[in-house]
Design a protein around this motif. Structure first.
Motif, PDB file in Angstrom:
ATOM      1  N   GLN A   1       8.516  42.721  47.326  1.00  8.46           N
ATOM      2  CA  GLN A   1       7.855  41.619  46.612  1.00  8.46           C
ATOM      3  C   GLN A   1       8.182  41.663  45.119  1.00  8.46           C
ATOM      4  N   ALA A   2       8.231  42.859  44.546  1.00  6.01           N
ATOM      5  CA  ALA A   2       8.579  42.994  43.128  1.00  6.01           C
ATOM      6  C   ALA A   2      10.022  42.555  42.894  1.00  6.01           C
ATOM      7  N   LEU A   3      10.919  42.942  43.798  1.00 10.17           N
ATOM      8  CA  LEU A   3      12.316  42.519  43.678  1.00 10.17           C
ATOM      9  C   LEU A   3      12.432  41.005  43.802  1.00 10.17           C
TER      10      LEU A   3
ATOM     11  N   ALA B   1      10.062  38.768  43.132  1.00 11.20           N
ATOM     12  CA  ALA B   1       9.458  38.153  41.936  1.00 11.20           C
ATOM     13  C   ALA B   1      10.396  38.234  40.736  1.00 11.20           C
ATOM     14  N   ALA B   2      11.195  39.293  40.676  1.00 15.49           N
ATOM     15  CA  ALA B   2      12.135  39.470  39.562  1.00 15.49           C
ATOM     16  C   ALA B   2      13.490  38.846  39.856  1.00 15.49           C
ATOM     17  N   ASN B   3      13.593  38.176  41.002  1.00 19.21           N
ATOM     18  CA  ASN B   3      14.852  37.548  41.411  1.00 19.21           C
ATOM     19  C   ASN B   3      15.988  38.581  41.448  1.00 19.21           C
ATOM     20  N   GLN B   4      15.696  39.738  42.052  1.00 13.93           N
ATOM     21  CA  GLN B   4      16.640  40.853  42.116  1.00 13.93           C
ATOM     22  C   GLN B   4      16.900  41.297  43.565  1.00 13.93           C
ATOM     23  N   LEU B   5      16.892  40.364  44.499  1.00 12.92           N
ATOM     24  CA  LEU B   5      17.061  40.727  45.904  1.00 12.92           C
ATOM     25  C   LEU B   5      18.401  41.396  46.197  1.00 12.92           C
TER      26      LEU B   5
ATOM     27  N   PRO C   1      20.092  46.609  48.966  1.00 19.66           N
ATOM     28  CA  PRO C   1      20.934  47.660  49.589  1.00 19.66           C
ATOM     29  C   PRO C   1      20.925  48.998  48.841  1.00 19.66           C
ATOM     30  N   SER C   2      20.768  48.976  47.534  1.00 17.74           N
ATOM     31  CA  SER C   2      20.804  50.217  46.773  1.00 17.74           C
ATOM     32  C   SER C   2      19.505  51.030  46.894  1.00 17.74           C
ATOM     33  N   VAL C   3      18.416  50.402  47.333  1.00 19.97           N
ATOM     34  CA  VAL C   3      17.163  51.134  47.497  1.00 19.97           C
ATOM     35  C   VAL C   3      16.936  51.556  48.940  1.00 19.97           C
ATOM     36  N   TRP C   4      17.817  51.139  49.818  1.00 20.14           N
ATOM     37  CA  TRP C   4      17.648  51.491  51.228  1.00 20.14           C
ATOM     38  C   TRP C   4      18.167  52.803  51.530  1.00 20.14           C
TER      39      TRP C   4
END
Length: 95
Positions: free
Chosen positions: A80-82, A84-88, A92-95
């Motif tokens: 949700q934070a990603l 909201a920040a338009n950083q979807l 892949p880098s957080v998975w």
């Protein structure tokens, strides 16, 4: 209990102060592993809600798996934070 109050108040500055006290010396040893993981989970959820995405990602990379194991709720908070920040594209880098 203190962190729960920080979350209810949405007071990130107070949460940072509490975290600093926990990290001082051996204070973290006063919490068993379940409470410590619960603490980090709540702290991370508050970060996702109140901080800039760069700060959230920094904390996630520094604490995930080394200090706490993210719960499904933490992952949802991060997504949700990603969003909201338009950083979807960061997913892949957080998975």
């Amino acid at each position: 209990t203190g962190l729960l109050q920080c979350c209810e108040l949405k007071d990130i500055n107070l949460a940072y102060q509490l975290n600093k006290a926990l990290e001082k010396g051996d204070n973290w040893k006063f919490l068993d592993m379940d409470r410590l993981n619960s603490y980090w989970s709540k702290f991370f959820s508050l970060l996702c809600m109140m901080e800039q995405i760069e700060v959230v990602l920094k904390w996630y990379k520094e604490t995930s798996s080394s200090l706490f194991y993210p719960t499904p709720e933490n992952i949802l908070d991060l997504l949700q934070a990603l969003d909201a920040a338009n950083q979807l594209e960061v997913i892949p880098s957080v998975w």
